[in-house]
Each structure stands twice: as C-alpha cells, then as structure tokens.
Write an enzyme that holds these catalytic residues in place. Structure first.
Site, PDB file in Angstrom:
ATOM      1  N   GLU A  86       0.661  -1.501   0.112  1.00 40.52           N
ATOM      2  CA  GLU A  86      -0.176   0.007   0.299  1.00 40.52           C
ATOM      3  C   GLU A  86       1.262   0.895   0.510  1.00 40.52           C
ATOM      4  O   GLU A  86       0.485   2.466  -0.715  1.00 40.52           O
ATOM      5  CB  GLU A  86      -0.630   0.087   1.230  1.00 40.52           C
ATOM      6  CG  GLU A  86      -1.709  -1.089   1.307  1.00 40.52           C
ATOM      7  CD  GLU A  86      -1.376  -2.158   2.046  1.00 40.52           C
ATOM      8  OE1 GLU A  86      -0.132  -2.563   2.011  1.00 40.52           O
ATOM      9  OE2 GLU A  86      -2.248  -2.871   2.966  1.00 40.52           O
ATOM     10  N   CYS A 117      -0.461   1.850   7.066  1.00 41.51           N
ATOM     11  CA  CYS A 117      -1.400   1.548   5.923  1.00 41.51           C
ATOM     12  C   CYS A 117      -2.072   2.433   5.791  1.00 41.51           C
ATOM     13  O   CYS A 117      -2.628   3.391   4.680  1.00 41.51           O
ATOM     14  CB  CYS A 117      -1.209   0.388   4.966  1.00 41.51           C
ATOM     15  SG  CYS A 117       0.272  -0.384   5.213  1.00 41.51           S
TER      16      CYS A 117
END
Length: 185
Positions: A86, A117
């Site tokens: 991510e 993330c």
C-alpha cells in the site's frame, strides 16, 4: 536503504521516480476500472511478492478511472519494514499524479490495511479503501481498528471490504501453510 525524496518539478509538483512496471505490458488498464478488475491486478502483484519470498500482498491505486500505480510487498527484498504494498503504491501514485493529495483516488489491496498503511492512505487523502481479505490480527479498516472512519482524525475514507475475499485469503493461507511446512524460504 531509504528511497530518495523525488525532486520537485519547476511547477512545484513532484517528479516521478522510477516506477514499478510490469514488462509484459499488463500494467495498462482500461479507462474505467472496476473494483473486481483492480483486485485482480492486486492479486497478480501479490503473486509477485510470493514468488520473491515476501508475504503476498498487492495493491493498486485508481485515479480518474485508471490504475496509476501497482505494487506488492517488498519488505524482504529491501530490508525495509515500511515497504508494504500500500505504501509503495501510494508513493508511486503521488509521483505519477504530481501531488501527495490523492483526492478522489481509491486504494485497492488484497489484505485489509494495517495501521501504518491505513494512516498513509488517510495522509494521502484517498477517497476509498477497497480490500479483499480481512486481517483480524492487524486490520485497521474494521477488523481490529477502524482508523478510516474515526471522526477524531482530519480525514476519513470510505471502506469497501470483501472484494474477491476468498481468492485473497486463499493466496495468503496457502503461502503461510507452505512456510510452515518448510517449502518456503
């Protein structure tokens, strides 16, 4: 080794660093990408991570109806604990779009994002986070925490969960089963 900060362009935006490109040209997306289509691309990225000996998580960023970035976990390859799919995809998307503000963008990831993330997605002002498999031990988008819709924060993101969840979970479960059996590195 830390990634160097991209130099600023003359107009004040960011210049794109070298980006992850799939050599077969499969990184070219149709003009309007559905969540399922984006998740299939993220699953392909997760497969690359698995082949490289990393936890098979893949992520893509959609902006303007197109995939603008796609990455997979690279923690083992880079010895970087922050090299989650991510974060890498968000960095590439910001470079491609020339701004850290990813307003209107969607982050699509095979596993529910962790706190780091999810926080990076919120810092980038993404509009939506779409994930496949739930992460009851570390998920920050509903399972363990619910960072994306915490009204105490200065930004919230819509969360869409369970997209191709079975395929995403199967990939992770089989990878970890192989590790436990000694078939992995």
């Amino acid at each position: 080794m830390r990634r160097p900060r991209p130099p600023e362009s003359p107009d004040g935006g960011c210049q794109a660093p070298s980006l992850h490109v799939v050599p077969d040209g499969s990184d070219i997306a149709p003009a309007t990408v559905t969540d399922d289509e984006a998740m299939r691309v993220a699953l392909a990225e997760a497969g690359i991570a698995a082949a490289a000996g990393d936890v098979p998580v893949g992520a893509v960023v959609i902006a303007g109806g197109e995939i603008v970035a796609r990455r997979h976990n690279e923690r083992e390859a880079t010895c970087d604990p922050t090299a989650h799919a991510e974060v890498l995809a968000l960095q590439d998307a910001a470079a491609v779009l020339g701004s850290w503000r990813l307003s209107g963008a969607s982050l699509v990831v095979t596993l529910e994002p962790c706190v780091m993330c999810a926080g990076a997605a919120l810092a980038g002002r993404v509009a939506r986070i779409v994930f496949g498999a739930y992460d009851p031990k570390g998920g920050a988008c509903g399972s363990l925490y619910n960072v994306c819709v915490d009204p105490r924060l200065n930004h919230e993101a819509a969360v869409v969960s369970g997209v191709l969840a079975e395929e995403c979970a199967d990939l992770l479960q089989s990878w970890f089963a192989d590790r436990r059996l000694g078939d992995g590195a």
